[in-house]
Structures are given as C-alpha cells and as structure tokens.
Write a protein that holds these residues in place. Structure first.
Motif, PDB file in Angstrom:
ATOM      1  N   SER D 130       0.838  -1.194   0.000  1.00 59.31           N
ATOM      2  CA  SER D 130       0.000   0.000   0.000  1.00 59.31           C
ATOM      3  C   SER D 130       0.878   1.251   0.000  1.00 59.31           C
ATOM      4  N   GLU D 131       0.247   2.357  -0.330  1.00 68.00           N
ATOM      5  CA  GLU D 131       0.995   3.615  -0.407  1.00 68.00           C
ATOM      6  C   GLU D 131       1.561   3.975   0.963  1.00 68.00           C
ATOM      7  N   ALA D 132       0.747   3.756   1.996  1.00 68.94           N
ATOM      8  CA  ALA D 132       1.175   4.099   3.348  1.00 68.94           C
ATOM      9  C   ALA D 132       2.402   3.281   3.747  1.00 68.94           C
ATOM     10  N   ALA D 133       2.418   2.028   3.327  1.00 69.40           N
ATOM     11  CA  ALA D 133       3.559   1.175   3.683  1.00 69.40           C
ATOM     12  C   ALA D 133       4.817   1.674   2.994  1.00 69.40           C
ATOM     13  N   ASP D 134       4.677   2.100   1.746  1.00 67.45           N
ATOM     14  CA  ASP D 134       5.832   2.639   1.038  1.00 67.45           C
ATOM     15  C   ASP D 134       6.355   3.874   1.750  1.00 67.45           C
ATOM     16  N   LYS D 135       5.396   4.722   2.168  1.00 65.65           N
ATOM     17  CA  LYS D 135       5.794   5.967   2.813  1.00 65.65           C
ATOM     18  C   LYS D 135       6.493   5.702   4.139  1.00 65.65           C
ATOM     19  N   ALA D 136       5.945   4.772   4.891  1.00 64.55           N
ATOM     20  CA  ALA D 136       6.497   4.500   6.219  1.00 64.55           C
ATOM     21  C   ALA D 136       7.788   3.690   6.132  1.00 64.55           C
ATOM     22  N   GLY D 137       7.968   3.001   5.030  1.00 63.59           N
ATOM     23  CA  GLY D 137       9.181   2.208   4.872  1.00 63.59           C
ATOM     24  C   GLY D 137       9.193   0.942   5.703  1.00 63.59           C
ATOM     25  N   ALA D 138       8.079   0.598   6.313  1.00 62.57           N
ATOM     26  CA  ALA D 138       8.011  -0.631   7.108  1.00 62.57           C
ATOM     27  C   ALA D 138       6.569  -1.101   7.125  1.00 62.57           C
TER      28      ALA D 138
END
Lengths: 112, 315, 610, 276
Positions: D130-138
């Motif tokens: 998901s986009e959020a996972a990409d942003k958070a890097g984890a």
C-alpha cells in the motif's frame, strides 16, 4: 478472648517474638530493606549491561530475585524461625511447584 | 484370513505393530483378572467364614500375613516387566524409529483435520509438498496450496499402499482432533500448531478385508440420509411397484430417494457391506459434528494407489 | 479434669453457642457457621446436583440407545424446546452440552462436595473431638461460594448457545471458540475452586491444630487421614486450574492467545481475519494445567471414599483394620505421587519418549499404594465377626468395584496399550468404575452409617436392601459393557456411534447400558423415600447404635452446637474392637482405661439430652 | 467471649502456632501454586515462541523500578506496624499501617500510569504494497493516534482489534521517534484500507502483552485486596486492640504475611517481565 489459657512454659518456648526480641529485630528489618534496595539497583544495572549471553542474564536476574525473595521470606515473614508444620507444608509446596515448573516445559520441548 | 468381525472385543487387526498392542492389552488383563479373582475368592471366603453368628468372635490380633507382601511385590514385578518389556520399547519403536531411519519405500502423507473433515495431502511426482497459505483457501483449493495442480489432495478418503511404511504428519487447523484408525491400532491427536509424524504399515488390502468381512444387517431409517460412505448391497430389493431398487452387488450411497423407497418397500433391515470397511474416526471431541467426522480408509495395492494419485492429479 | 483441659472449659458448649449470637432460622440453618449444618447443606445440595447430573446423563442415553429417534415423551421434547431437541430428537450441540455438564456437575458439584464438603465437614471435627472447624466463618463462606458456583453452572444452560459444550475437560481451541456458556463455565469453576481452597485450608488447620487431647496423628481414624491428604491435594492442585481458568477467560474476554497457536483457520477463514487474534499460544498448555489438577482430583474423589469404607469395615468386622499404619503411609504416598502422573492423559499428544517413559513409570508406581490399600481392606475381613448391615453392604461392594476401576487403569497407563484404548469407552468404563460404583457406593455407605448420628434415627433396613441390590447389579450392567465397547474401538463422546461399523457392532451393548441407567434411576426411589421418611419416622437409636469406637459416637445424636457435652480425651487407637480380656467387643477411643476394662459396651455414660 | 475455637489466639502447644497462622501459610502455599502455574505457562509459551521481545525495550523500566522500591518499602512499614503492636505502641502501628496503605495506593497509581501508557500506544500493521507502507518504509509502525488532528480520533475510545472498528475509516497517526531520537515524526493519515491490523498495546496484542497484563493484573488484584484488608484493620478492625490485643496482633501478623507474599511475587515479576 480465648478462655483456655495454655500452659505457660509451652508458650514461652514457641513464641520467640516477645517485645524485647522484636525491638532487637528492628535493626534487622532495616538492614534487609537496605539490602533489597541495593539488589534492586544491581538487577536493573545488570539488565542494562547487555550481558553477552541471554542465559547468563537470565541466571543473574533469577539469582538476585531468589536472594531478594529469600530475604523477604526469611526475615519479614519470619521463616528463619518458624514452626515445623509450616516448613513441612512449604516443603511439599516447593516439590510440587518444581514439578509444575519443570514437567510441562520439558514435555513441550521434547515434542516432535 | 480370519473373518473380520466387529464388536465385543478387539476388532480385526491389519497393521504390523497391532499384534504387540493387542498382546500387551491381553497380558494386562490377565494380570487384572488374576488379581481380581484372587481378591474376590479371598473376600467371599472371608465373608462366609467370618460372618457374625452366635458363638463366633472376632480376633483382635491376626496371624502374620506374608501373603499380601508377596502379592504386592509380584504385582510390582509384573508391572515392571510389562513396562520395560513391552510398553516402553515397542512404543519407542512405533513412534520413533521409522520417521528417523529413512525407509526408501516409505510413503509420506500430510493429514490436516478441520471441523469436520479430514484432508490427506500427497506430494506430486516431484516428491515435494507445495507451499500452502491460509489466505489462498477456497472451495477449489481447500488447503490453500500455491499451485493446487502439483499435489494430490483427498477429502475424507485416505488411500495408501499395503506393505509399505506410511508416515503421516498429523495436524489440525482449528481445534484438536484425534486421528484414529481402530483396525490398525493407530491413534494420535491432531493438534493445531503441531505437525506430528506417526507411522504404520498395513498388512491387508481393502479387497482382502472386504472379502473376509461378514455382511451386516443395517437398520433402515431417516438417519441414514446424507451418509457419504458407499455400501455394497448383499441382497436384491424390489420396490413396492416391483421395480429393482437395489441389485445384489450394487454400490450405492444412502440418498433420500433410496431410503424412502426402501421404507416404502417395507425394508427394515438391509444386508450390506461397507465398500471401505476400514474407518478413520475422530477420537477427540471437536464440536457438534464430532461423531460424523469420519474418513474412509482404503488400503490399496500398488496399482490401485498409483491410479488413485493419478486420478487426483488429473483434477 | 476439665479445669486443666487445654482444649476448653466445661462451658465450651455454651460459650460456643453464645459466640454465634443470632439464633433466628436464617442464621441457624441458612448462614450457619456450625460445621454440622454446613455439612448437611453440602450434603443436600450435593445430592441434588448428583441427581441433576444423573438426569442429564439419562437424556444422553436416549440418543445413544436410539440414535436420532425422537424422545419417547412429547412433553419432554416440549420442555427442552425446539433449539435443544428439534422434532424431539436431541440436537448434537445440546448433546455435547449434556456431556460436558454431566461431567462437570458430577465431579465438581456432586461427588467432591458430598465426599469432602458434607462428610468431611460433618464427621472430621466430631472424629477429632473438636467443637467446630478452625474457621467457622470461612467454612460458611466456602459453602456459599460453592453454591454460587453451582447456580452459575446451572444458569449457563439458559444463556444463548446453551451451556459449555467442550467436554468437562474444556480443551482449547474448541473451548476458546465455543459459545458464551463456556465463559459461564469458567466463572463457575473459579467459584468452585475458591470454595475448595477455603475448605481445604480449614480442614488442614482443623486436623493439625484441634485434635482432642491424647489424639495423636497415629490415633486418627483413617477417614481423617484420608481427608487430610485430600485437603492437601485440593490446596495445591487446584490453583493451577484456577490459573488455567484465568488464562482461558483472558483468551475469551480480552482476546489473548494463550491457548491459540498461530495460523488457525476456522470455517476455512483465517482466524486472525475474523478476530484479530495474535496467535503464539499453545493448545497443550491447557491440558498440562488442567490435568495437573484433574489427576489429583481423581484421588480427591477416591480417598474420602476409602476413608468411609475403612471406618465401616472396621466397625462391622468388629476388629482392628489390618495394617492401619500401612494404610496411612499408602494414602500419603498416593497423594504425593498423584501430582506427577498427570501427563498420562496426554500420551497421544506427541509426547517424546523420555517424558512418556517418566509418566508411565510414575503411573505404574502409583498403582502400588492403591493395591496396598485395597489389600489391607480385604485382609481386614479375615478373622472378623462380620455384620452385614446396610452400610457394610455398600462398603463391601466398594472393594471389588474400586478394584475393577483401578485395574482397568493399568492398560491406560501404559502408552502402548493406551494407543488402542485412549479416548474410547474403555476410559469411560474405567473412571466410572472408580467414581460411580466405587466412590458413590462408598458415599451411600457413609450416608447409611452416619445417618443415626445426624438425625438420631436409623434408616430402614428393608428399603436399604431394596436400594443396595438393584444398585449394585445395575451399576455393573451400565459400566461393564463399556469395556467391551472400548475394546471394539468405539470412541467416546460420540453423538451417534452408528456412523461407524465398529460402533454398530456394539450398538446392542449401548442399548443395554441405557436401559440399565434408566432402571438405576428407579432403583434410587427406595433410597429417596428412606432418606426423607427416616428423618422423622425412622427407628430411634442411642448415641452409638453401631457400637463404634471413634469419637463422633461419643457425642449426642444429633450433636448439639459445640458437639460434645463432655470434652473427650483419647486413650487409644481408633479401631480397638474385640480387645482380648474384655467383655464387650469394642473399646471407644475416649473410654478411660479403667472404665473400659469393666467392659461396658455402651461406655462412656452420656449425659442426658440437652 | 467471641468463640471457643481452641488455639485461635494462643499457639498450639505442639505445633507452636495459632490456627490463623497455619491457615494463612497454607493459603500462601496455594498462592505459590497459582502464580507458579502462571509462571510455568509463561515459560512454556516463551520457550515455544519464535521470537520474544525484550521486556525493557517495550515496558517502562523507571516506573517499574520505582514500583519495586515502593513495594519493598511498604513491606518494611508493614513489618514495622506489626512490631509496633508487639511493643505495645498502638500509635506507631497506626502510623506505619497508614504508610503501608499509602505506599500500596502509590503502587497502584504508578501501575495505572504504566497501563495507561500501554493502552494509548498503538501498533499498525500496514497492507503490503500500500501507499502508506511505502511511505512509512516498514510494514509495522508503532505510535500514538493524534487526537488533536484527527477529526474522528475521539471515536477510538474502546478496544480496537481490527480496522473494521474505525468509525470514520481513517486515523491520524504519530509514529514513535526512531531509535536514539526523541523527536516525533509528523502525523500521517492512515485509511482503513491501508491497515491490516490496528491494535493498542493491550493483552490481545501478542503473547508477551498477554502474559504481562495477566500476571501484573492478577498481582494488582492481590494488591487491591491487600489494601482493603489493611484499611479494615486500620479503621474498624482496630477496635479489637482494646478488647483483645493479642488476637489483633495475630491478625496483623497474618495480614503482614500476605502483604510480604505480594511483595515477593513482584520481586520475581519485575525481572522476568521487565528486564529479561
């Protein structure tokens, strides 16, 4: 109030905590308190030391906890000078406690 | 082969380790019966000889009994023999030896239990089990395999070849079930989170057992509707209008129409044989469907087993 | 003599009575702190639960005898309702509720409260010459906590989804994903465990501290020893089950995963998706904690029964028990060993060879003291002058019945033979022989034996015979066939055994078991009549109708508040029957040596009624 | 005249103790088995787990150390309260008993802060890819829900086990500062479909927290029970001092034994849960 006074000599023999003796014990209580404080500091300190082996850390923490627990039991709970029937009950308890701690985990570790 | 009977004592035994299980049970019962009869005779004798009656007085002190001590030592010794001579070594061998020593001709199967079905999962020709994941589970892929076409999966029907060691990894994916084949003296809990290997070896094929089994008289009633197991009719039944309901030798499954027809024809009991007389039952209470959690066990010849796997792969 | 008496002044009785102050009905009979009233409360409540548990089983037996056929009486089906018995046929889930609750009620609400709560409470203080239990308020509390636990268990039948249905063993994950009734079961168990803990502390303190002067440990009646060992078992074995109950409550109420391993899939849907559970637990952990209690619990069931039988055998053979000390040591050893055999219930869970060897060895060892106890009791018959009174008949029946129960435990304790018999009807036959024809026969013996002490009247002998013989025969025709069903490979807890060909093979036995069970219910009618009728109309007897030696018979019948009119002093062992050189054939523990030698059978003089 | 149960005050001539003392020790023996069973479960689950978090990386050591000291001190004041009675100093008894209760309450207050911290701390498992996972890097981030910025943050009041429980379908999340830093990153918006699992650090989060909350919770219940008993003997129960001082002293001794046991349990809980 109890209406059956037991024979006086028996009482003296089994009641070690007369007022005088208690007064003498006060110092011991404070010493134990001090020791407990120091041991708490040590156990926290060791935890932050990051001992090389996990087992060593567990062993150290458990030994300190055992010492602290013994101090509380022996002095605050007067186990150092207690009636025989209590020792027997606790001995029984300790044996079954050991079985309870050891056997389930040994069994599960031996699982295929 | 001896006739296969069901009821009242051990069922027939078609596994290699079964005889030693039966033997130990027999021996323990000899011991038990001997003790019980000994006690009983002594007790009855006492009750009669020492009953209260005029002129008879109880003795305060008794002659020294050595008998009891000998009896207790004897019991302890016999138990020791049963323990060291049978239970520990045989158990160790049937539970441990095979999965460790790599028998070249062994068949490895995974058994996955769920409420209320048994899945038997065989590796495909590559000999490897596909990776599985719960997220992929759907009716067409009940185990969630990555590529369901590469392995054979059978539901509620357990095939394995005769005279070869079978290693089954038993597990469950919801509650605890019990993997139990009474005729093979095989039993083990299927525990979620654990994948436990057990092994056994069959000595008779399904066809041999079927032939040696005497027909049973099955009571016909509405409870039979919906049973999945196939039967073979041992007698012919004509419907009320004279048409053939069942011919002798027919393989059939109890459906609503058949049961209605049989009841209509006034049949109360029907002579049948189970097509797969070896059954796998659930031994641990696993919910409301516990008693219906049954799988058929088919002990195949090599050809039958190969055909079975091939059939499952083709799907 | 009483002035120097360390146990109390001559006015102890009055003082005691004054202590509780209130004498209104409520305080005297409901919230009584008198161990005798509490004992009777336990007894009556326990008998009611026993009867209720029996009824549940009779319902189950219908389904087992006539699978999937509607119940014979429409009113019964109507009473159960459409959810429990759609179309009059017991529903599978309801069948499982009946099974689980039958076990729970019989063990935790029926037999143990009668064996320990009723007999222990009533008889132990009397037998040790004490005015009451050490902590009367605690005693009252333990009864009422037990009562609440029982009410919770009964109420659970009426919650949505019905009562607990995962067996009396409540194995997770099945019990974790079960309906609300399971939570009620757990809460009820916490109550019952608390009650047992309070009771056991009370028993131990009473027995250790409050024995009459001269009553050394090895002058205690065997019944008191049995209760002492039992109390230690309850004290130390129950807490792990309480811990297990807490953990399962955490799982069910707060969504933890103590008993849930990772990766569960329920109804083809990953369990984490529907519940968000974390996984990482162990399904077998519960079994360890449960059996840590439940194996000692077996001895909690059987030891008081052995105690009762020992009293009655000694009394009715008119001679001392054979090997009294051996019996005591065997009981202690039995209690001790019972803590380290529990995993023989778990042989089929993937246990390794080392641990299974350990547990089957301890299991074989524990059979030795059982054999010793039984042998001592049977040898006690030798040289006696045996009276076949009703209590004695029940006590005598206990011996072979317990022997069958014990001996059939052997193949279950060896892994190899357990392989075939584990979880079959053989197991059911085995433990029922221990508990039903075993313990329950002993409990009946105890009721007939101590009834005159409680009421001052004897129960009818004719009705007693009418109760005993059918009960003995029917108990056997219920449980003996189960061994054969188990041998045939039939698994337990089967809603419908005719699904299996090996089950159909033994279906006639199932029919026989069911009919025997229903007839057993009929056979209890003489007992019920006897029990209630004799209370007011039974034959009046003196304080010591069985001419027994132990201290309870020195008290008036029924004993007053504070128990003894004159505090007894003990001069000899518990079973001094037929002492040579005496004219009477019994020598009570409290009879002074000089007066005993006069040999008056009714010694000592008991002061007039109060 | 209260009762005629023998040896309820005076020690038994043979065993050397009064009834209540034997009773309380037996009760404590059963408590040992209760906590023993829980410790045993803990060991079994921990040895069977693939990975187990270090307690001190998640739990608050300073607070727990403070609590250890508080409880040890309360044990000393408890024994002093009993000793004062033995020395016939009722005034001092009242003082030490009050101190013991205050320390016990202090323990519970600290505990409440500790629990509160956990119950407001969240972990989000993000949907893979998901986009959020990409942003958070984890895939997993821990932190707090920003109630000030999230319009519907207040909706999250109760126990959340899955993202379906969200009222408005999204939250504003402030992740924990990275290791070695104390600066919180800026709040991010997380939609329900980005989240696989949203959970606070409650008992259900994983078996570590299950063990932590069960053991400390049961211990906390014991502390609360102790407070009730201590209060009873400080206030209404202490009237007995005037009528039957010996019996009263005996009761305080038993209370003390219980209280020291509660301390003892904590002495083992502290290293096993927090430090190892």
């Amino acid at each position: 109030m109890s209406d059956h006074p037991p024979p006086a000599p028996a009482e003296a023999a089994v009641m070690p905590h007369g007022a005088e003796e208690v007064r003498a014990h006060l110092k011991i209580y404070l010493a134990v308190f001090f020791a407990l404080g120091v041991l708490t500091a040590i156990t926290v300190g060791i935890a932050y030391l990051d001992l090389p082996s996990k087992n060593l850390a567990i062993a150290a923490a458990m030994v300190i906890a055992l010492v602290k627990g013994s101090l509380v039991a022996l002095y605050f709970m007067h186990l150092i000078k207690e009636a025989r029937v209590i020792y027997w009950s606790l001995a029984l308890c300790v044996v079954f406690f050991a079985a309870l701690m050891a056997l389930p985990v040994l069994t599960s570790m031996e699982h295929l | 082969m001896d006739p296969v009977k069901f009821g009242y004592w051990f069922p027939a035994d078609v596994s290699t380790h079964g005889p030693s299980v039966d033997l130990l049970i027999d021996y323990v019962h000899y011991l038990a019966v001997a003790l019980f009869v000994g006690w009983g005779i002594f007790m009855l004798y006492c009750l009669i000889r020492f009953r209260q009656r005029p002129g008879h007085k109880a003795q305060y002190e008794l002659p020294h009994f050595k008998g009891s001590k000998y009896a207790e030592v004897a019991v302890a010794l016999i138990e020791l023999v049963l323990l060291l001579g049978f239970s520990i070594p045989v158990w160790a061998s049937i539970r441990y030896e095979l999965p460790r020593t790599d028998a070249p001709d062994k068949v490895v199967v995974r058994c996955i239990a769920e409420q209320f079905a048994w899945y038997f999962w065989y590796p495909g020709p590559d000999g490897e089990f596909e990776p599985a994941s719960a997220d992929r589970i759907k009716p067409s892929n009940p185990l969630g395999l990555r590529d369901p076409s590469r392995d054979a999966v059978s539901k509620d029907e357990f095939h394995f070849p005769v005279n070869r060691p079978i290693v089954v990894y038993v597990t469950s994916r919801d509650v605890i079930h019990g993997f139990n084949i009474p005729l093979m003296r095989v039993k083990h809990d299927a525990v979620p989170g654990l994948n436990i290997p057990i092994w056994f070896q069959a000595t008779k094929t399904n066809d041999e057992i079927f032939a040696a089994m005497s027909p049973e008289r099955l009571r016909i009633g509405p409870a039979l509707v919906g049973r999945k197991e196939p039967y073979i009719a041992m007698e012919a039944v004509k419907a009320a209008d004279g048409s053939d309901l069942l011919k002798s030798g027919d393989t059939f499954v109890f459906g609503e129409a058949l049961v209605k027809g049989l009841t209509g024809a006034g049949v109360q009991e029907l002579s049948v044989k189970l097509k797969f007389p070896v059954e796998l039952a659930c031994a641990q209470l696993c919910g409301n469907g516990h008693s219906g959690m049954r799988a058929a066990v088919s002990i195949d010849t090599e050809e039958q087993f190969a055909a079975f796997i091939a059939g499952k792969m083709a799907k | 003599m009483t002035d120097t008496h360390p146990n109390g002044s001559p006015g102890a009785r009055e003082a005691h009575g004054g202590g509780h102050g209130e004498t209104s009905f409520l305080w005297k009979y409901v919230f009584s702190q008198d161990h005798k009233v509490i004992g009777i409360q336990y007894g009556i409540t326990g008998l009611c639960f026993l009867f209720f548990g029996f009824t549940l089983m009779m319902l189950m037996r219908w389904q087992l005898a006539y699978p999937n056929q509607p119940l014979p009486w429409p009113w019964l089906a109507e009473l159960l309702g459409n959810i429990r018995a759609p179309g009059g046929v017991l529903e599978a889930g309801f069948y499982n509720q009946l099974g689980a609750m039958h076990g729970t009620i019989m063990v935790f609400l029926g037999v143990v409260p009668i064996a320990v709560g009723a007999f222990g409470n009533y008889v132990v203080p009397l037998q040790i010459g004490a005015p009451d239990m050490a902590f009367p308020k605690l005693n009252m509390a333990s009864y009422w906590v037990y009562f609440c636990g029982g009410v919770i268990m009964l109420a659970s039948f009426f919650v949505p989804g019905g009562a607990a249905s995962s067996g009396w063993t409540s194995y997770p994950p099945l019990s974790n994903i079960a309906t609300q009734g399971q939570t009620w079961w757990l809460v009820g168990m916490v109550f019952l465990i608390t009650s047992s803990l309070l009771g056991s502390v009370n028993f131990i303190v009473t027995i250790v501290q409050m024995r009459a002067p001269g009553l050394s440990m090895f002058r205690l009646p065997f019944f008191v020893w049995a209760q002492l060992v039992t109390a230690f078992l309850l004290l130390l074995a129950f807490p792990p089950l309480e811990a297990a109950g807490v953990l399962q409550l955490m799982d069910r109420v707060f969504g933890t995963s103590f008993f849930l391993p990772s990766g569960l899939v329920v109804n083809a849907i990953p369990y984490a998706q529907t519940t968000g559970y974390s996984g990482g637990g162990s399904a077998l952990l519960w079994q360890h904690l449960f059996w840590f209690l439940a194996h000692p619990e077996v001895y909690v069931l059987i030891l008081p029964a052995m105690g009762i039988v020992a009293e009655i055998v000694a009394n009715n053979t008119r001679k001392p028990l054979w090997g009294y000390r051996l019996l005591v040591y065997a009981a202690i050893f039995l209690g001790f060993m019972s803590f380290i055999v529990w995993a023989h219930h778990m042989f089929m869970t993937g246990m390794g060879t080392v641990m299974s060897t350990f547990f089957q060895t301890t299991t074989m060892i524990i059979s030795i003291p059982s054999v010793i106890i039984l042998t001592c009791m049977i040898l006690s018959l030798w040289g006696g002058s045996i009276r076949f009174s009703i209590p004695m008949l029940f006590a005598l029946a206990f011996l072979p019945m317990f022997a069958i129960g014990g001996l059939t435990g052997l193949p279950l304790g060896l892994t190899l033979s357990d392989l075939h018999l584990h979880d079959t009807y053989y197991v059911i036959g085995h433990f029922h022989y221990v508990v039903a024809p075993g313990t329950i026969m002993a409990l009946f013996a105890g009721i007939y034996y101590w009834y005159p002490k409680v009421t001052g009247r004897k129960m009818s002998g004719l009705l007693g015979h009418l109760h005993f013989w059918p009960t003995l025969i029917l108990m056997n025709s219920i449980f003996m066939p189960m061994f054969f069903m188990g041998m045939a490979g039939l698994n337990r807890r089967m809603y419908d055994q005719t699904v299996y060909v090996h089950g159909r093979g033994v279906q006639p036995l199932s029919l026989m078991v069911s009919w025997s069970a229903w007839m057993l219910a009929v056979a209890q009618i003489p007992f019920i009549i006897n029990f209630f009728k004799s209370w007011k109309a039974g034959e009046k007897v003196n304080d010591n109708p069985w001419e027994a030696t132990t201290l309870e018979w020195a008290a008036p019948s029924p004993p007053p508040h504070g128990n003894f009119t004159t505090l007894p002093e003990v001069h000899r062992g518990p079973y001094e029957y037929s002492v040579p050189g005496q004219s009477g054939d019994f020598c009570p523990q409290h009879a002074r040596p000089d007066s005993a030698s006069e040999g008056t059978p009714s010694a000592p003089p008991v002061p007039a009624a109060h | 005249m209260s009762t005629a149960i023998p040896w309820s005050v005076k020690p038994h001539p043979v065993t050397g103790i009064p009834n209540a003392k034997l009773g309380i020790w037996l009760f404590l023996a059963s408590e040992v088995m209760l906590f023993g069973a829980l410790f045993s479960s803990y060991i079994l689950i921990r040895t069977g787990s693939e990975q187990w978090p270090m307690g001190r990386t998640i739990l608050n050591i300073p607070l727990a150390t403070l609590n250890t000291v508080i409880l040890i001190t309360s044990s000393v004041t408890m024994v002093m309260a009993w000793a004062s009675l033995k020395m016939n100093q009722f005034g001092k008894f009242k003082l030490f008993q009050t101190l013991t209760i205050l320390l016990a309450l202090g323990f519970m207050v600290v505990k409440a802060f500790e629990y509160g911290g956990k119950l407001h701390h969240y972990e989000v498992t993000l949907v893979e890819g998901s986009e959020a996972a990409d942003k958070a890097g984890a895939l997993k981030i821990t932190g707090h829900i920003d109630h000030a910025t999230a319009g519907n943050g207040g909706a999250i009041t109760s126990w959340i086990r899955s993202r379906d429980d969200l009222h408005d379908g999204k939250i504003s999340f402030v992740a924990d500062p990275p290791a070695g830093s104390h600066e919180h990153p800026a709040a991010i918006e997380l939609a329900a479909e980005d989240m696989e699992r949203l959970t606070f650090f409650g008992p259900h989060r994983d078996t570590f927290f299950a063990v932590y909350f069960t053991l400390t919770g049961l211990h906390g219940i014991h502390v609360l029970g102790g407070i009730v008993v201590l209060l009873y003997f400080l206030l209404p129960g202490s009237r007995m001092w005037r009528t039957d001082p010996e019996r009263f002293t005996g009761r305080i001794e038993c209370t003390g034994l219980y209280w020291h046991f509660v301390d003892l349990v904590w002495i083992f809980l502290f290293p096993t849960l927090y430090l190892l």
